[in-house]
Design an enzyme around this catalytic site. Structure first.
Site, PDB file in Angstrom:
ATOM      1  N   ASP A   1       0.809  -1.228   0.000  1.00 34.88           N
ATOM      2  CA  ASP A   1       0.000   0.000   0.000  1.00 34.88           C
ATOM      3  C   ASP A   1       0.837   1.270   0.000  1.00 34.88           C
ATOM      4  OD1 ASP A   1      -2.259  -1.620   0.093  1.00 34.88           O
ATOM      5  OD2 ASP A   1      -2.316  -1.591   2.293  1.00 34.88           O
TER       6      ASP A   1
ATOM      7  N   GLY B   1       1.607   3.000  -2.583  1.00 33.17           N
ATOM      8  CA  GLY B   1       1.167   3.926  -3.632  1.00 33.17           C
ATOM      9  C   GLY B   1       1.679   3.477  -5.000  1.00 33.17           C
ATOM     10  N   LYS B   2       1.896   2.164  -5.138  1.00 35.68           N
ATOM     11  CA  LYS B   2       2.428   1.613  -6.398  1.00 35.68           C
ATOM     12  C   LYS B   2       1.512   1.948  -7.571  1.00 35.68           C
ATOM     13  CE  LYS B   2       2.355  -2.426  -4.390  1.00 35.68           C
ATOM     14  NZ  LYS B   2       2.100  -2.069  -2.996  1.00 35.68           N
TER      15      LYS B   2
ATOM     16  N   LYS C   1      -0.578   4.384  -8.052  1.00 29.82           N
ATOM     17  CA  LYS C   1      -0.486   5.783  -8.494  1.00 29.82           C
ATOM     18  C   LYS C   1       0.761   5.993  -9.356  1.00 29.82           C
ATOM     19  CE  LYS C   1       0.685  10.407  -7.483  1.00 29.82           C
ATOM     20  NZ  LYS C   1       0.544  11.693  -6.868  1.00 29.82           N
TER      21      LYS C   1
ATOM     22  N   GLY D   1      -4.611  -4.131  -3.787  1.00 31.98           N
ATOM     23  CA  GLY D   1      -5.571  -3.078  -4.113  1.00 31.98           C
ATOM     24  C   GLY D   1      -4.756  -1.855  -4.484  1.00 31.98           C
ATOM     25  N   HIS D   2      -4.717  -1.533  -5.765  1.00 36.87           N
ATOM     26  CA  HIS D   2      -3.896  -0.418  -6.252  1.00 36.87           C
ATOM     27  C   HIS D   2      -4.809   0.725  -6.666  1.00 36.87           C
ATOM     28  CE1 HIS D   2      -0.323  -3.327  -7.222  1.00 36.87           C
ATOM     29  NE2 HIS D   2      -0.719  -3.365  -5.962  1.00 36.87           N
TER      30      HIS D   2
ATOM     31  N   GLN E   1       1.932  -6.029  -3.147  1.00 39.58           N
ATOM     32  CA  GLN E   1       2.405  -6.116  -1.750  1.00 39.58           C
ATOM     33  C   GLN E   1       3.720  -5.339  -1.610  1.00 39.58           C
ATOM     34  OE1 GLN E   1       1.306  -9.550  -3.179  1.00 39.58           O
ATOM     35  NE2 GLN E   1      -0.599  -8.518  -2.738  1.00 39.58           N
TER      36      GLN E   1
END
Ligand code: GDP
Ligand code: IMO
Ligand code: MG
Length: 424
Positions: free
Chosen positions: A15, A17-18, A20, A42-43, A224
């Protein structure tokens, strides 16, 4: 001339911010390829006032002309995958024409999810805090050589293979005393695989080889983060795949000597969702402030994320394990308005001071902090405040690689590309 494949991955506990950053830099690439994980991810992408959360589909999907590839290292839940495709179509994205799926990717079946729940229930207080999407059991069947693959959808004996797998799961679930109604999710799963079979299935290792030979640019998108890696994360509180840069080779079939730049994404602080050690965690008002200011609630499960200060030994470890060449620092804006900010520069373990990530951080690990001056409001069109520059210079000096991108808000536009002079 043949091109190299760049890699973008999480340098913390996920989480970061991959999604984005992939969306921001996707126009520089012809192919975006996910290499591991599955719908546990969840990206989040935000642009033109709209937010999108992607679980299995790569984050280049909103960029016209970009091919999105789901690699062999990914595990796919056909039901969730189809919902994601349909959600994007409803939003006006013609996703199927630019979406390729590796025949070698493994399939999550409904009984994998049941096994995940049974395993967590049995662990009780020691549970991992899994997203319960069936990730662990699916990778177990992969390494146990029992798994179903996307390529099996093209075989005439698909149902025999499926039935054999589910019978095995039913026996295991019986041992867990777990009641599993096979018919409940099965019809939806079977419908979803029929539709999946009609999508663009490819031998992705050959496809990527050709694309790179043609000089096209490929970006491997991780899910992850490094500290959730099955080998190098905070085991057993990890996910079941290699989230590190080496995972991009095995998860896509691209040899290590064809990898170019490796970008590590990290937040200006730290978060973790689920159980497991977290040395810099803040159980106080500051932790709660970070959670509220950063909207730190899971993109997949909605769970509150645990929050704490930036951990430099952990970030340095991520740089080492992944061979990170560039860092992207996210959510600097969440620390806005603090008089001082803290940064963990080492640990005290059994009375000894170290700046190395220990084998076992479940025992007494006391963080050692340095205090730096905070900053006020940030704006992507204005120069960054000197105190934020000093914060970044301190990080670069500790980990030895430059921060080349800074994110000041969730929107695509709230991004600063930085010529980092400090380290290079
Ligand atoms: P991922 O799994 O690494 O793609 O990250 P997630 O999407 O799960 O979580 C990152 C969250 O932070 C999302 O809600 C993003 O919209 C948000 N976000 C990303 N960059 C920034 C930033 O610079 N500032 C703020 N305030 N939010 C950000
Ligand atoms: P993205 O790609 C943050 C965590 C879970 C749990 C552990 C194992 O959005 O960064 P699993 O479902 O794999 O069995 O869960 O890993 N986890 C994540 N945490 N971001 C993620 O993905 C995660 N995917 C799994 O919370 O602690
Ligand atoms: Mg996420």
């Amino acid at each position: 001339m043949a091109a190299r494949m760049d890699v973008l991955l999480g340098a913390q506990w996920g989480d970061e911010g991959k999604g984005k950053v992939v969306d921001v830099i996707a126009p520089d690439y012809q192919v975006i390829a996910r290499f591991q994980g599955g719908p546990n991810a969840g990206h989040t992408l935000l642009f033109e006032g709209r937010k999108h959360v992607l679980h299995t589909i790569p984050s280049g999907v909103f960029r016209e002309g970009t091919i999105n590839l789901v690699g062999n290292g990914v595990v796919i839940d056909p039901i969730i995958f189809l919902k994601e495709v349909k959600g994007l179509e409803a939003a006006g994205v013609d996703v199927r024409k630019a979406l390729l799926i590796s025949r070698r990717a493994h399939l999550i079946v409904p009984s994998h999810r049941a096994l995940d729940a049974a395993s967590e229930a049995e662990k009780g207080r020691a549970k991992i805090g899994s997203t319960l999407k069936g990730i662990g059991p699916t990778y177990m069947d992969k390494t146990g050589r029992n798994g179903l693959r996307v390529g099996d959808l093209e075989r005439s004996d698909l149902m025999d293979r499926y039935n054999a797998l589910v019978r095995k799961h039913e026996r295991l679930l019986g041992m867990h005393d777990h009641v599993f109604d096979r018919r409940e999710a099965e019809a939806e799963w079977l419908d979803a695989v029929q539709e999946l079979r009609r999508m663009l299935l490819v031998d992705s290792e050959h496809y990527l080889d050709q694309v790179l030979r043609d000089g096209k640019r490929v970006l491997a998108e991780g899910a992850q983060g490094t500290l959730l890696d099955i080998d190098f994360g905070t085991y057993p509180f990890v996910t079941s795949s290699n989230t590190i840069s080496a995972g991009a080779s095995t998860g896509l079939g691209v040899a290590p000597n064809r990898i170019g730049r490796i970008t590590g994404i990290f937040k200006a602080y730290c978060t973790r969702v689920g159980s497991g050690p977290f040395p810099t965690e803040l159980d106080d008002a500051t932790g709660e402030h970070l959670r509220q200011a950063g909207h730190e609630f899971g993109s997949t499960t909605g769970r509150a994320r645990r929050c704490g200060w930036l951990d430099l030994p952990a970030l340095h470890y991520a740089v080492m394990i992944n061979g990170i060449t560039d860092l992207a620092m996210m959510k600097a804006d969440v620390l806005n308005g603090m008089d001082t900010v803290r940064i963990c520069t080492g640990y005290r373990v059994n009375g000894q001071v170290t700046d190395r990530m220990p084998y076992d951080i479940t025992s007494d690990v006391e963080p050692i902090y340095e205090e730096l001056e905070g900053w006020g409001e940030l704006h992507h069109e204005a120069p960054l405040p000197a105190s934020l520059e000093r914060y970044m210079a301190r990080i670069e000096q500790a980990v030895g690689v430059p921060i080349t991108l800074v994110s000041l808000g969730p929107d695509r536009a709230q991004t600063v590309l930085r010529q980092a002079a400090t380290v290079r």
